[in-house]
Write a protein that holds these residues in place. Structure first.
Motif, PDB file in Angstrom:
ATOM      1  N   MET A 141      34.482  44.332  57.095  1.00  0.00           N
ATOM      2  CA  MET A 141      35.633  43.438  56.982  1.00  0.00           C
ATOM      3  C   MET A 141      36.202  43.514  55.566  1.00  0.00           C
ATOM      4  SD  MET A 141      35.836  39.316  57.679  1.00  0.00           S
ATOM      5  CE  MET A 141      35.374  39.562  59.410  1.00  0.00           C
ATOM      6  N   LEU A 142      37.518  43.468  55.473  1.00  0.00           N
ATOM      7  CA  LEU A 142      38.197  43.496  54.183  1.00  0.00           C
ATOM      8  C   LEU A 142      38.748  42.118  53.846  1.00  0.00           C
ATOM      9  CD1 LEU A 142      40.272  46.806  54.567  1.00  0.00           C
ATOM     10  CD2 LEU A 142      38.121  46.513  53.335  1.00  0.00           C
ATOM     11  N   ARG A 143      38.899  41.855  52.546  1.00  0.00           N
ATOM     12  CA  ARG A 143      39.539  40.632  52.083  1.00  0.00           C
ATOM     13  C   ARG A 143      40.359  40.940  50.843  1.00  0.00           C
ATOM     14  NH1 ARG A 143      36.936  38.995  47.497  1.00  0.00           N
ATOM     15  NH2 ARG A 143      34.766  39.639  47.236  1.00  0.00           N
ATOM     16  N   LYS A 144      41.305  40.064  50.561  1.00  0.00           N
ATOM     17  CA  LYS A 144      42.096  40.216  49.350  1.00  0.00           C
ATOM     18  C   LYS A 144      41.242  39.819  48.146  1.00  0.00           C
ATOM     19  CE  LYS A 144      46.501  39.393  51.667  1.00  0.00           C
ATOM     20  NZ  LYS A 144      47.726  38.566  51.734  1.00  0.00           N
ATOM     21  N   PRO A 145      41.414  40.492  47.021  1.00  0.00           N
ATOM     22  CA  PRO A 145      40.616  40.152  45.837  1.00  0.00           C
ATOM     23  C   PRO A 145      40.998  38.798  45.274  1.00  0.00           C
ATOM     24  CG  PRO A 145      42.295  41.779  45.298  1.00  0.00           C
ATOM     25  CD  PRO A 145      42.336  41.610  46.785  1.00  0.00           C
ATOM     26  N   THR A 146      40.045  38.153  44.627  1.00  0.00           N
ATOM     27  CA  THR A 146      40.288  36.855  44.000  1.00  0.00           C
ATOM     28  C   THR A 146      39.959  36.947  42.514  1.00  0.00           C
ATOM     29  OG1 THR A 146      38.049  36.143  44.603  1.00  0.00           O
ATOM     30  CG2 THR A 146      39.842  35.525  46.084  1.00  0.00           C
ATOM     31  N   LEU A 147      40.721  36.233  41.718  1.00  0.00           N
ATOM     32  CA  LEU A 147      40.543  36.247  40.273  1.00  0.00           C
ATOM     33  C   LEU A 147      39.331  35.416  39.889  1.00  0.00           C
ATOM     34  CD1 LEU A 147      42.086  37.442  37.812  1.00  0.00           C
ATOM     35  CD2 LEU A 147      43.193  35.207  37.587  1.00  0.00           C
ATOM     36  N   ALA A 148      38.451  35.997  39.058  1.00  0.00           N
ATOM     37  CA  ALA A 148      37.237  35.308  38.616  1.00  0.00           C
ATOM     38  C   ALA A 148      36.849  35.835  37.243  1.00  0.00           C
ATOM     39  CB  ALA A 148      36.106  35.521  39.615  1.00  0.00           C
ATOM     40  N   LEU A 149      35.930  35.125  36.588  1.00  0.00           N
ATOM     41  CA  LEU A 149      35.430  35.592  35.300  1.00  0.00           C
ATOM     42  C   LEU A 149      34.806  36.972  35.452  1.00  0.00           C
ATOM     43  CD1 LEU A 149      33.658  32.548  33.573  1.00  0.00           C
ATOM     44  CD2 LEU A 149      35.545  33.912  32.641  1.00  0.00           C
ATOM     45  N   THR A 150      35.159  37.881  34.571  1.00  0.00           N
ATOM     46  CA  THR A 150      34.578  39.215  34.624  1.00  0.00           C
ATOM     47  C   THR A 150      33.068  39.153  34.435  1.00  0.00           C
ATOM     48  OG1 THR A 150      36.608  40.258  33.832  1.00  0.00           O
ATOM     49  CG2 THR A 150      34.565  41.471  33.500  1.00  0.00           C
ATOM     50  N   ALA A 151      32.605  38.282  33.544  1.00  0.00           N
ATOM     51  CA  ALA A 151      31.173  38.192  33.237  1.00  0.00           C
ATOM     52  C   ALA A 151      30.377  37.467  34.314  1.00  0.00           C
ATOM     53  CB  ALA A 151      30.975  37.502  31.893  1.00  0.00           C
ATOM     54  N   ASP A 152      31.052  36.666  35.141  1.00  0.00           N
ATOM     55  CA  ASP A 152      30.375  35.905  36.191  1.00  0.00           C
ATOM     56  C   ASP A 152      31.324  35.745  37.364  1.00  0.00           C
ATOM     57  OD1 ASP A 152      29.024  34.182  37.845  1.00  0.00           O
ATOM     58  OD2 ASP A 152      28.592  32.674  36.311  1.00  0.00           O
ATOM     59  N   ARG A 153      31.184  36.615  38.356  1.00  0.00           N
ATOM     60  CA  ARG A 153      32.125  36.675  39.470  1.00  0.00           C
ATOM     61  C   ARG A 153      32.077  35.422  40.353  1.00  0.00           C
ATOM     62  NH1 ARG A 153      35.946  39.221  38.573  1.00  0.00           N
ATOM     63  NH2 ARG A 153      36.423  39.393  40.788  1.00  0.00           N
ATOM     64  N   THR A 154      31.060  34.565  40.150  1.00  0.00           N
ATOM     65  CA  THR A 154      30.985  33.342  40.948  1.00  0.00           C
ATOM     66  C   THR A 154      31.917  32.254  40.417  1.00  0.00           C
ATOM     67  OG1 THR A 154      29.159  32.373  39.654  1.00  0.00           O
ATOM     68  CG2 THR A 154      28.571  33.842  41.478  1.00  0.00           C
ATOM     69  N   LYS A 155      32.420  32.420  39.200  1.00  0.00           N
ATOM     70  CA  LYS A 155      33.279  31.408  38.586  1.00  0.00           C
ATOM     71  C   LYS A 155      34.742  31.799  38.781  1.00  0.00           C
ATOM     72  CE  LYS A 155      29.845  29.881  35.222  1.00  0.00           C
ATOM     73  NZ  LYS A 155      29.516  29.686  33.786  1.00  0.00           N
ATOM     74  N   LYS A 156      35.365  31.196  39.758  1.00  0.00           N
ATOM     75  CA  LYS A 156      36.732  31.539  40.134  1.00  0.00           C
ATOM     76  C   LYS A 156      37.736  30.936  39.154  1.00  0.00           C
ATOM     77  CE  LYS A 156      35.013  33.511  43.778  1.00  0.00           C
ATOM     78  NZ  LYS A 156      34.873  34.990  43.782  1.00  0.00           N
ATOM     79  N   ALA A 157      38.906  31.569  39.085  1.00  0.00           N
ATOM     80  CA  ALA A 157      39.983  31.051  38.247  1.00  0.00           C
ATOM     81  C   ALA A 157      40.470  29.714  38.789  1.00  0.00           C
ATOM     82  CB  ALA A 157      41.124  32.053  38.201  1.00  0.00           C
ATOM     83  N   GLN A 158      41.021  28.899  37.884  1.00  0.00           N
ATOM     84  CA  GLN A 158      41.504  27.577  38.280  1.00  0.00           C
ATOM     85  C   GLN A 158      42.676  27.681  39.256  1.00  0.00           C
ATOM     86  OE1 GLN A 158      41.911  24.575  35.071  1.00  0.00           O
ATOM     87  NE2 GLN A 158      41.189  26.194  33.695  1.00  0.00           N
ATOM     88  N   GLU A 159      42.767  26.697  40.119  1.00  0.00           N
ATOM     89  CA  GLU A 159      43.848  26.639  41.109  1.00  0.00           C
ATOM     90  C   GLU A 159      44.345  25.210  41.233  1.00  0.00           C
ATOM     91  OE1 GLU A 159      43.950  26.861  45.893  1.00  0.00           O
ATOM     92  OE2 GLU A 159      43.200  28.678  44.925  1.00  0.00           O
ATOM     93  N   ASN A 160      45.627  25.078  41.474  1.00  0.00           N
ATOM     94  CA  ASN A 160      46.201  23.770  41.769  1.00  0.00           C
ATOM     95  C   ASN A 160      45.972  23.503  43.255  1.00  0.00           C
ATOM     96  OD1 ASN A 160      47.971  21.630  42.508  1.00  0.00           O
ATOM     97  ND2 ASN A 160      49.245  22.040  40.726  1.00  0.00           N
ATOM     98  N   HIS A 161      45.080  22.578  43.559  1.00  0.00           N
ATOM     99  CA  HIS A 161      44.693  22.366  44.953  1.00  0.00           C
ATOM    100  C   HIS A 161      45.794  21.671  45.758  1.00  0.00           C
ATOM    101  CE1 HIS A 161      40.679  23.849  44.221  1.00  0.00           C
ATOM    102  NE2 HIS A 161      40.564  23.054  43.172  1.00  0.00           N
ATOM    103  N   LYS A 162      46.783  21.120  45.076  1.00  0.00           N
ATOM    104  CA  LYS A 162      47.902  20.500  45.786  1.00  0.00           C
ATOM    105  C   LYS A 162      48.942  21.523  46.222  1.00  0.00           C
ATOM    106  CE  LYS A 162      49.724  16.788  44.087  1.00  0.00           C
ATOM    107  NZ  LYS A 162      50.319  15.844  43.097  1.00  0.00           N
ATOM    108  N   SER A 163      49.138  22.561  45.395  1.00  0.00           N
ATOM    109  CA  SER A 163      50.203  23.523  45.687  1.00  0.00           C
ATOM    110  C   SER A 163      49.694  24.908  46.046  1.00  0.00           C
ATOM    111  CB  SER A 163      51.152  23.637  44.487  1.00  0.00           C
ATOM    112  OG  SER A 163      50.455  24.084  43.338  1.00  0.00           O
TER     113      SER A 163
END
Length: 315
Positions: free
Chosen positions: A1-23
């Motif tokens: 299965m494929l998925r679109k990539p998500t932005l995260a810390l290069t040093a720790d891929r479990t830490k995702k970039a911040q997102e505005n959960h309202k928009s």
């Protein structure tokens, strides 16, 4: 299965970039039913600049992450099914026809998001699927060194993003290559186009967080142009290649900011300046009224330049 990539810390891929959960993600604001009903479609891809000629190259990459190493063993037919399952058949076909009309070769880069050590030792592999020549020699597998050679052949000259590389990246591979002479190509966050496959706008998204030193109302191109000149010059070159407009959208992460700032950027690629500025209410996830209103106002006020747009005396 494929998925679109998500932005995260290069040093720790479990830490995702911040997102505005309202928009949510601004790319989703444009890749929506509200724009499609108005005959406007959205694409996103990575592109190259030949820095010897300062021209945009004739191929683009679309990266997708596989949940298994078996991606290396799949046939063209199976890979197409997985791409359609990830992106949607209608969307995939639409983007393909747009890129073809623009004279751009579409290549999907498919790989498992393994650790940087796998790219360092050469065991990590990327499947390059050349959609533009599906019937012949469409598939190849490349390690990180071969990818750098491929990128170098397109970019021609080395350009630097700093010794530390990317703090945030969309894959460990991209983070690994960011510290190498030929790093992964930059992306077009969103390109809007119409039913005739003519480009309408190149959109660059600039995130504003609670830790931003610049107040949101003071966000503008001149804050970033000098220190990230190659990025914006690349976008200017892409704008010219597609014969379209260029906009930078400053969008908020803090939920108490309820507007998005939009600047139209004009000028030669190495002399870009903001010529028009407007603010629109941020569309909200699950709120069809706000999403439809955003689409209507963006098309009217940004793309068509009617009402609301204020002249920028300095960008």
């Amino acid at each position: 299965m494929l998925r679109k990539p998500t932005l995260a810390l290069t040093a720790d891929r479990t830490k995702k970039a911040q997102e505005n959960h309202k928009s949510g993600d601004p790319a989703d604001w444009f890749d929506s039913v509200w724009f499609r009903r108005r005959g406007i479609y959205a694409a996103s891809f990575d592109f190259f600049v030949n820095w010897e000629r300062e021209t945009v190259c004739d191929e683009v990459w679309i990266k997708r992450i596989s949940d298994t190493a078996d991606i290396l063993l799949q046939s063209k037919e199976e890979l197409l099914r997985q791409i359609a399952a990830c992106d949607g058949s209608e969307k995939s076909n639409s983007v393909y026809l747009f890129l073809k009309a623009q004279g751009l070769k579409e290549k999907y880069m498919l790989f498992e998001d393994v650790k940087e050590t796998k790219w360092e030792d050469g065991t990590g592999r990327v499947v390059m699927f050349d959609i533009s020549q599906y019937k012949k020699d469409a598939l190849s597998a490349l390690n990180a060194q071969q990818l750098q050679e491929k990128i170098g052949g397109l970019r021609k000259k080395q350009v630097s993003i700093g010794n530390a590389g990317l703090i945030y990246s969309t894959s460990a591979l991209e983070g690994y290559l960011s510290k190498k002479p030929f790093f992964w190509p930059g992306d077009a966050d969103t390109v809007l186009y119409n039913e005739a496959n003519a480009a309408l706008a190149v959109l660059e998204f600039k995130k504003h967080t609670a830790r931003s030193r610049i107040p949101f109302e003071e966000q503008k191109l001149s804050n970033y142009l000098e220190k990230d000149i190659l990025k914006y010059k690349s976008l200017g070159l892409l704008r010219d290649r597609l014969e379209t407009k260029l906009f930078v959208l400053y969008y908020p992460i803090p939920p108490d900011i309820d507007t998005v700032i939009i600047e139209e950027i004009q000028g030669a690629p190495d002399q870009l300046t903001a010529v028009r500025r407007l603010e629109l209410p941020v569309p909200l996830k699950g709120d069809e009224e706000s999403q439809e209103a955003f689409a209507g106002r963006f098309i009217k006020e940004a793309l068509n330049g009617q009402e609301g747009g204020q002249l920028c005396l300095n960008g």
